[in-house]
Scaffold this motif. Structure first.
Motif, mmCIF file in Angstrom:
data_model
loop_
_atom_site.group_PDB
_atom_site.id
_atom_site.type_symbol
_atom_site.label_atom_id
_atom_site.label_comp_id
_atom_site.label_asym_id
_atom_site.label_seq_id
_atom_site.Cartn_x
_atom_site.Cartn_y
_atom_site.Cartn_z
ATOM 1 N N SER A 151 -9.980 13.662 4.837
ATOM 2 C CA SER A 151 -10.140 14.950 4.151
ATOM 3 C C SER A 151 -10.057 16.112 5.133
ATOM 4 C CB SER A 151 -11.440 14.996 3.350
ATOM 5 O OG SER A 151 -12.555 14.811 4.184
ATOM 6 N N ALA A 152 -10.577 15.932 6.341
ATOM 7 C CA ALA A 152 -10.466 16.991 7.353
ATOM 8 C C ALA A 152 -9.000 17.198 7.742
ATOM 9 C CB ALA A 152 -11.300 16.643 8.581
ATOM 10 N N TRP A 153 -8.257 16.104 7.901
ATOM 11 C CA TRP A 153 -6.836 16.212 8.228
ATOM 12 C C TRP A 153 -6.057 16.839 7.084
ATOM 13 C CZ3 TRP A 153 -4.534 16.459 12.599
ATOM 14 C CH2 TRP A 153 -5.081 15.832 13.714
ATOM 15 N N LEU A 154 -6.349 16.455 5.853
ATOM 16 C CA LEU A 154 -5.644 17.016 4.700
ATOM 17 C C LEU A 154 -5.864 18.524 4.593
ATOM 18 C CD1 LEU A 154 -6.283 14.130 2.180
ATOM 19 C CD2 LEU A 154 -4.037 14.871 3.040
ATOM 20 N N ALA A 155 -7.026 18.993 5.040
ATOM 21 C CA ALA A 155 -7.301 20.431 5.028
ATOM 22 C C ALA A 155 -6.415 21.183 6.022
ATOM 23 C CB ALA A 155 -8.779 20.687 5.345
ATOM 24 N N ILE A 195 -2.789 5.774 5.008
ATOM 25 C CA ILE A 195 -2.472 4.609 4.183
ATOM 26 C C ILE A 195 -3.397 4.620 2.964
ATOM 27 C CG2 ILE A 195 -2.401 2.083 4.069
ATOM 28 C CD1 ILE A 195 -0.302 3.254 5.965
ATOM 29 N N GLY A 196 -2.789 4.560 1.775
ATOM 30 C CA GLY A 196 -3.568 4.496 0.541
ATOM 31 C C GLY A 196 -4.529 5.660 0.404
ATOM 32 N N THR A 197 -5.736 5.340 -0.025
ATOM 33 C CA THR A 197 -6.775 6.357 -0.202
ATOM 34 C C THR A 197 -7.890 6.170 0.825
ATOM 35 O OG1 THR A 197 -7.858 4.973 -1.849
ATOM 36 C CG2 THR A 197 -6.298 6.628 -2.668
ATOM 37 N N GLU A 198 -7.530 5.586 1.966
ATOM 38 C CA GLU A 198 -8.532 5.374 3.018
ATOM 39 C C GLU A 198 -9.197 6.700 3.391
ATOM 40 O OE1 GLU A 198 -9.458 2.427 4.251
ATOM 41 O OE2 GLU A 198 -8.005 1.374 3.026
ATOM 42 N N THR A 199 -10.447 6.642 3.798
ATOM 43 C CA THR A 199 -11.169 7.849 4.182
ATOM 44 C C THR A 199 -10.868 8.267 5.621
ATOM 45 O OG1 THR A 199 -13.108 6.558 4.807
ATOM 46 C CG2 THR A 199 -13.044 7.422 2.553
ATOM 47 N N SER A 200 -10.115 7.440 6.331
ATOM 48 C CA SER A 200 -9.660 7.780 7.677
ATOM 49 C C SER A 200 -8.135 7.775 7.667
ATOM 50 C CB SER A 200 -10.184 6.762 8.693
ATOM 51 O OG SER A 200 -9.728 5.475 8.364
ATOM 52 N N VAL A 201 -7.538 8.356 8.711
ATOM 53 C CA VAL A 201 -6.087 8.294 8.832
ATOM 54 C C VAL A 201 -5.722 7.075 9.668
ATOM 55 C CG1 VAL A 201 -5.771 10.767 8.515
ATOM 56 C CG2 VAL A 201 -6.011 9.861 10.830
ATOM 57 N N LYS A 206 0.835 -1.214 0.000
ATOM 58 C CA LYS A 206 0.000 0.000 0.000
ATOM 59 C C LYS A 206 0.869 1.263 0.000
ATOM 60 C CE LYS A 206 -4.027 -2.131 0.655
ATOM 61 N NZ LYS A 206 -4.752 -2.290 1.865
ATOM 62 N N THR A 207 0.343 2.301 -0.588
ATOM 63 C CA THR A 207 1.015 3.594 -0.538
ATOM 64 C C THR A 207 0.753 4.239 0.817
ATOM 65 O OG1 THR A 207 -0.888 4.746 -1.475
ATOM 66 C CG2 THR A 207 0.807 3.970 -3.028
ATOM 67 N N TYR A 208 1.618 5.168 1.176
ATOM 68 C CA TYR A 208 1.415 5.920 2.418
ATOM 69 C C TYR A 208 1.803 7.372 2.203
ATOM 70 C CZ TYR A 208 6.470 5.362 3.016
ATOM 71 O OH TYR A 208 7.814 5.375 2.832
ATOM 72 N N LYS A 209 1.287 8.204 3.081
ATOM 73 C CA LYS A 209 1.639 9.620 3.109
ATOM 74 C C LYS A 209 1.784 10.014 4.568
ATOM 75 C CE LYS A 209 0.000 14.232 1.802
ATOM 76 N NZ LYS A 209 -1.025 15.010 1.062
#
Length: 136
Positions: free
Chosen positions: A43-47, A102-108, A23-26
């Motif tokens: 999405s809230a965290w990315l903001a 992790i990946g494109t999960e909707t949660s961190v 899996k990808t990670y950021k």
């Protein structure tokens, strides 16, 4: 009368592989002034992620397929640690949270909170080591 439950190493490997293997990670820095929690959406965290200025860049990569192994010392199945280094250049970086997605999960997957907030001065770096693991 006691009942003891133990999850097998094979089951922990299966769960870890599903969660992380290939899996990808950021890993990114956030200035969480909105009261976000580990349960807040990705999405809230990315903001809240720092802007790409003063040398800031998130650390991204892919968990190497087949790289997980049982760690008998920690009693868990682990993947090689992620090393995330952030360097300030052209100004300082101020943040209070390190976020793993992790990946494109909707949660961190996890957050690490710095209290008080950290400032990386211009020309300096800060490194975090994050271990992905599954235990009983």
């Amino acid at each position: 009368m006691a009942f003891t439950r133990t999850i097998s190493q094979a089951e922990l490997k299966r769960k870890s592989d599903l969660a992380y293997d290939g899996k990808t990670y950021k890993v990114f820095l956030a200035d969480n002034d909105s009261g976000l929690t580990p349960e807040s959406t990705a999405s809230a965290w990315l903001a809240e992620e720092l802007p790409t200025s003063n040398g800031y860049a998130a650390v991204t990569g892919t968990v190497t397929t087949g790289s997980g192994a049982w760690d008998s010392g920690d009693g868990r199945y682990e993947f090689p640690a992620i090393t995330a280094t952030f360097t300030a250049s052209g100004g300082s970086l101020t943040y209070n949270t390190v976020v793993l997605r992790i990946g494109t999960e909707t949660s961190v997957a996890a957050i690490g909170v710095e209290s008080p907030a950290i400032t990386i001065p211009d020309g300096s770096s800060k490194t975090y080591t994050i271990t992905l693991g599954t235990d009983d």
